[in-house]
Structures are given as structure tokens and as C-alpha cells.
Enzyme design. Structure first.
Site, PDB file in Angstrom:
ATOM      1  N   LYS A 186     -29.329 -41.174 -41.339  1.00 21.49           N
ATOM      2  CA  LYS A 186     -28.428 -42.069 -40.619  1.00 21.49           C
ATOM      3  C   LYS A 186     -27.511 -41.248 -39.719  1.00 21.49           C
ATOM      4  CE  LYS A 186     -24.394 -43.842 -41.099  1.00 21.49           C
ATOM      5  NZ  LYS A 186     -24.014 -43.989 -39.656  1.00 21.49           N
ATOM      6  N   GLY A 202     -18.700 -35.426 -43.173  1.00 25.41           N
ATOM      7  CA  GLY A 202     -17.745 -36.333 -42.547  1.00 25.41           C
ATOM      8  C   GLY A 202     -16.397 -36.251 -43.222  1.00 25.41           C
ATOM      9  N   SER A 203     -15.645 -37.341 -43.150  1.00 28.26           N
ATOM     10  CA  SER A 203     -14.275 -37.343 -43.640  1.00 28.26           C
ATOM     11  C   SER A 203     -14.209 -37.382 -45.156  1.00 28.26           C
ATOM     12  CB  SER A 203     -13.520 -38.549 -43.072  1.00 28.26           C
ATOM     13  OG  SER A 203     -13.958 -39.745 -43.693  1.00 28.26           O
ATOM     14  N   THR A 204     -13.114 -36.882 -45.694  1.00 26.50           N
ATOM     15  CA  THR A 204     -12.907 -36.889 -47.143  1.00 26.50           C
ATOM     16  C   THR A 204     -12.816 -38.316 -47.670  1.00 26.50           C
ATOM     17  OG1 THR A 204     -11.784 -34.750 -47.049  1.00 26.50           O
ATOM     18  CG2 THR A 204     -11.366 -36.111 -48.978  1.00 26.50           C
ATOM     19  N   GLY A 255     -16.240 -39.619 -47.910  1.00 24.39           N
ATOM     20  CA  GLY A 255     -16.910 -38.886 -48.980  1.00 24.39           C
ATOM     21  C   GLY A 255     -16.591 -39.446 -50.350  1.00 24.39           C
ATOM     22  N   GLU A 261     -19.959 -32.391 -47.367  1.00 26.31           N
ATOM     23  CA  GLU A 261     -19.243 -31.422 -46.542  1.00 26.31           C
ATOM     24  C   GLU A 261     -18.185 -32.215 -45.801  1.00 26.31           C
ATOM     25  OE1 GLU A 261     -17.708 -29.747 -43.710  1.00 26.31           O
ATOM     26  OE2 GLU A 261     -19.625 -29.739 -42.653  1.00 26.31           O
ATOM     27  N   CYS A 302     -14.817 -29.346 -38.391  1.00 20.32           N
ATOM     28  CA  CYS A 302     -14.253 -29.440 -39.738  1.00 20.32           C
ATOM     29  C   CYS A 302     -13.578 -28.146 -40.167  1.00 20.32           C
ATOM     30  CB  CYS A 302     -15.338 -29.843 -40.738  1.00 20.32           C
ATOM     31  SG  CYS A 302     -16.798 -28.798 -40.664  1.00 20.32           S
ATOM     32  N   GLU A 332      -5.697 -33.549 -41.335  1.00 14.91           N
ATOM     33  CA  GLU A 332      -6.727 -33.149 -40.379  1.00 14.91           C
ATOM     34  C   GLU A 332      -6.636 -34.025 -39.130  1.00 14.91           C
ATOM     35  OE1 GLU A 332     -11.358 -31.882 -40.598  1.00 14.91           O
ATOM     36  OE2 GLU A 332     -10.870 -33.844 -41.444  1.00 14.91           O
TER      37      GLU A 332
END
Length: 514
Positions: free
Chosen positions: A193, A246-248, A251, A278, A312, A409
Site C-alpha cells: 500500500k 510512517g508516523s508514531t 504505528g 519504522e 524521519c 517531529e
């Protein structure tokens, strides 16, 4: 809608055919139940390039079924490592052949300069595929002594199975290669995706997967919205592994969804094996008084301004020893002023726009926050007029640890610069974060380099450089920056399942036991 469209490259007027359907079983197809589409937008002009099919949850089911069938019939344990290696190398050759065209599509949809997309992102992706092609026939287990007269045990590293892979928009081709290469080398099948913002190169690469000769279903591409396709993959009962960059925040959602699906049923502690995340970072970069200041400024500028800060590992917190602070900051500002932010098709451009209006608004929200909280803007910080999501390098000084621009971030070309007196204070400032993806230091003192690199809490530490990665060196984070590793031989562990086989050839069982 599943027909290819012709898109025009602004710099040359050249037309390139781009597929717009879902890629399932080596064919571009419409959605089975939806007419939804995704707009691919040029961030330099804010214009719609084209529209592609948006996968629904039912489309994810179809793609997963295709991947499962391929795993059990034409891929997985049915194809040896030599054949996997041959096909991956063929794919690398095709990407190298089409490097310019892929770079132009990447620039159109992502915004980064063509030269950077072609020579760095795609060049590295070709190397990544070839690196893992070299591993495909070298995945081995162990032979273990149990009882030489009666028994032996050995291990097999089997493909973990069907892999859902969710990649971001900041490096659309490179992140594709990082995920695809080790998975294919290990014999896994894939449902990919891509980001809904940058689907075009993933679809174009799918054409090359078919041309290379991979069997149908080995790699399937399903552009979709994250809450639709990403959620469906994370929750899917027939997906064996989810890999996400991607973003935490996202995640955490993926981890929760996976833990509630089949991925939790074996036992809870196996979740880190079947999920690799990641995630984000707020990486520190320490400049000590013994450093080569000109080189340190170059690396610090690259650390925050490469890819327009959409990285990142961006070195978004620079801390400078007080004895060299003023000299270094002046040098850093002069370096940042040399960056040319513009349309990626202009050969003079060294950094493009940020990827979307949402990202543009997010970055400027942080810039305004920094101003309101009392940080001093010494470069940039003002919006341009006209079209395009362009953001000039912005540097803040007079920062405090509790400021949003220091803690959160930003994912844009925005740098916070602080100072320290001692090595101990520098380490404390660097480690004062919930993240742990990257960190860097600049020093000519070898003993200091060893001490500080050991003390920094990050998955990757750069000494006298920054943001340089190699395909044979593992990459990943600690704390809220993720689980698992990509690149290097370590990535193979993320796509294999270790099976122990106990073989008795001589011992007789007594019964009853007592």
C-alpha cells in the site's frame, strides 16, 4: 476506471504512460466494489496530475488472496533462492533502465528534484535490490548436535508468508525497495500500500515487476487511504506480517490492530517479530569545539535540509558547544542560504516543495508555535506568495527544551539550535526525547567520539557525517521510533520464521515411562 493515462513532463513535454488501476495478480484492475479515486497532485503547482483507483477493504481481501495463492503455489517454498535472485536482479536492471522516467514521475508527484530522485533515491534502490538478490540463495539454518548416535536437529528459515507493506510519501521509490527487496529474497509475497499522496511510482514499478517475470500474485499494489487499506491490512486474518514506515501515531494504531487479529493468537511476545515499524524521530546533532566547523556545518545543513526536511532521521535539534556557538551558527546560516528551493524540474533547484497542503500547513503551524513560545527566528519563517507548497529553510535559536519545535517531529526544513557547555550536558540534551531513531556528533577527539556515540540513545549514530545510509548496514529505531530493523542482513530476520526440526533416527521410546 483502470486504464493507463498519459502524463506530461513539464520540463520536456514528454508524455509518459502511467497505470491507474489496482495491481493484482499481475494485472491492473478496477475496484471490485467502489468508484472512489485518489488525486495525485503536483506539489509544485498544486494541480491534479491524474486520478488512480482507491482500493476498498474488499480489494484488500482480493489482493491478499492472490498473495496467499502465489505463496502456496508459485513462490514461497516452491521457488529456490537462485530463481528468486535472478528475478530480483532482473527487476533491478529494469529500474536502472527506466531510471530517468521513474525520476520524472517521482518529481511530478513528490516534488523532489529530478537529479536527487534519479541519482540518489533510485540509484540506491537499484543497489538495494541487488544487495538482497545476493542474499536470496544464502538464507541458511543451523545443524545442531543432539545425540550423535541417535538424533540430530536442524533449523530452517522459512518465509514468514504474506506481507502487508505500508510505505510513506517522502521516499516513495526508496521505501518501496527497502520493503520489497528483503521480502522477495526470503520468498514472501506482498500486498503493497503506497501513500495515497504518492501512488504513481509504485504503480509504474508494478509494471516492471510483471516485465521481470515474477509470477502473478507475488507482488500486489493497492493504493488507498490509510484508514481503509492500511487498516484492512493491519487487521487482516490472512496477513502474516505488517511492515510500516510512517508516523508514531499511526504505528500505534497498526500495532493495536495487529494484536487484535491473527498476529496475536500465537502469543503476545511474538508481535515484534511479525510487525516492523519504522516511525518518527526528533534526532539530535551535537557539534563539539574540536570539530571541523566547515564540515560540521555542511553535515548539519544536509541533516535538516535534505529532502526539504521530510526525513524521519532529520537532524532537527542541533546543539553546539558554547565556545564555538556564535561562529558555528553564522556558518550554518550561510550554508542554509545556499539551498535553492524550487520546482524539481529546474536544474538549479536543490530542494523541492513539501508534499502536500496538509504538510505545508503543519510545518507553518510549528513555525508559528516557535515564534509564540519565544524562540528567535534567524533565518526564514515567512511564507512565499504564489502557487506551490514551498517552504524556505527556517532556523530557530534561543530555544527551551519544553518548546513544541524542540519536542515534536515537524517533518520540514525547520531547525532548532541550542548550546551546551560540557559533554555530559550535550548527551543529556540529546537523549531528552521520546524518540530514538538517529543521532549525530561532530568531533575530532576520537575518545570523545567513542564515549558519546556509546551514550546516545538511538538506533543509528553518525560520527562526523549525517543522514548517510548503506544497504548493508541495519537501520531502525528505539523507544517511540519503532520496532525491528531494515537493511543489512538484519532485515532478513523480519521476513523469515525459524523452524526447528528434531530428527530421531535411533532412539526407541519406552512406554509407559515409569
Amino acid at each position: 476506471m483502470a486504464q493507463p493515462v498519459k502524463i506530461t513532463i513539464p520540463s520536456s513535454g514528454k508524455e509518459i504512460s502511467v497505470p491507474t488501476g489496482l495491481f493484482i495478480n499481475n494485472e491492473f484492475v478496477p475496484s471490485v466494489d467502489s468508484q472512489e479515486t485518489l488525486d495525485a497532485i503536483n506539489p509544485a503547482t498544486e494541480e491534479v496530475i491524474c486520478r488512480v483507483v482507491a482500493a476498498s477493504a474488499k480489494d484488500i481481501d482480493v489482493a491478499v488472496a492472490a498473495a496467499r495463492k502465489a505463496l502456496e503455489t508459485t513462490w514461497g517454498k516452491n521457488v529456490d533462492g537462485f530463481e528468486r535472485s535472478r528475478l530480483i536482479n532482473k527487476l533491478a536492471d529494469l529500474i536502472e533502465r527506466d531510471q530517468q522516467e521513474l525520476a520524472e514521475i517521482e518529481t511530478l508527484n513528490n516534488g523532489k528534484p529530478v537529479k536527487i530522485a534519479r541519482d540518489f533515491d533510485i540509484g540506491d534502490s537499484v543497489q538495494c535490490l541487488r544487495y538482497y538478490a545476493g542474499w536470496a540463495d544464502k538464507i541458511t539454518g543451523q545443524s545442531l548436535e543432539v545425540d550423535n548416535k541417535a538424533k540430530i536437529a536442524f533449523t530452517r528459515h522459512d518465509p514468514i508468508g504474506v506481507c502487508g507493506q505500508i510505505i510513506p510519501w517522502n521516499y516513495p521509490i526508496q521505501m518501496w525497495a527497502w520493503k520489497v527487496a528483503p521480502a522477495l529474497a526470503c520468498g514472501c509475497t506482498i500486498v503493497m500500500k503506497p501513500s495515497e499522496l504518492t501512488p504513481l511510482t509504485a504503480l509504474k514499478l508494478s509494471e516492471l515487476v510483471k516485465e521481470a517475470g515474477f509470477p502473478p500474485g507475488v507482488l500486489n499494489t493497492v493504493p488507498s487511504l490509510g484508514p481503509v487499506g492500511g487498516a484492512a491490512l493491519s487487521e487482516h486474518q490472512n496477513v502474516d506480517k505488517v511492515a510500516f514506515t510512517g508516523s508514531t501515531i499511526t504505528g500505534r494504531k497498526i500495532m493495536e490492530a495487529a494484536s487484535k487479529s491473527n498476529l496475536k493468537k500465537a502469543c503476545l511476545h511474538t508481535i515484534p517479530v511479525v510487525i516492523s515499524l519504522e516511525l518518527g524521530g526528533k534526532s539530535p546533532h551535537l557539534i563539539f569545539e574540536s570539530a571541523d566547523l566547515d564540515q560540521a556545518a555542511n553535515w548539519a545543513a544536509l541533516g535538516i535540509l535534505y529532502n526539504t526536511g521530510q526525513d524521519c532521521t532529520a537532524g532537527s535539534r542541533v546543539y553546539v558547544q558554547d565556545t564555538i556557538y556564535d561562529k558555528f551558527v553564522a556558518l550554518l546560516v550561510s550554508k542554509a542560504k545556499e539551498l535553492v528551493v524550487g520546482d524539481g524540474f529546474d536544474p538549479k533547484t536543490t530542494a523541492g516543495p513539501v508534499v502536500s497542503k496538509a504538510q505545508y500547513d503543519r510545518v507553518y503551524g510549528y513555525i508559528e508555535s516557535g515564534k509564540k513560545e519565544g524562540a528567535k527566528v534567524i533565518l526564514g519563517g515567512e511564507k512565499r506568495s504564489g502557487k506551490g507548497f514551498f517552504i524556505d529553510p527556517t532556523i530557530f535559536t534561543d530555544i527551551r527544551p519544553n518548546m513544541k519545535i524542540v519536542k515534536e517531529e515537524i517533518f520540514g526544513p525547520v531547525l532548532s539550535v541550542g548550546k551546551f557547555k560540557t559533554e555530559e550536558e550535550a548527551i543529556s540534551l540529546a537523549n531528552d526525547t521520546t524518540y530514538g531513531l538517529g543521532a549525530g556528533l561532530q568531533s575530532s577527539d576520537a575518545n570523545q567520539c567513542m564515549r558519546v556515540s556509546t551514550a546516545l540513545e538511538a538506533g543509528t549514530v553518525w560520527v562526523n557525517q549525517y543522514n548517510v545510509l548503506n544497504n548493508n548496514v541495519p537501520f531502525g529505531g528505539k523507544h517511540q521510533s519503532g520496532i525491528g530493523r531494515e537493511l543489512g542482513s538484519y532485515a532478513l530476520e523480519e521476513y523469515t520464521s525459524v523452524k526447528a526440526v528434531h530428527w530421531n533416527f535411533g532412539e526407541k521410546a519406552d512406554w509407559p515411562l515409569f
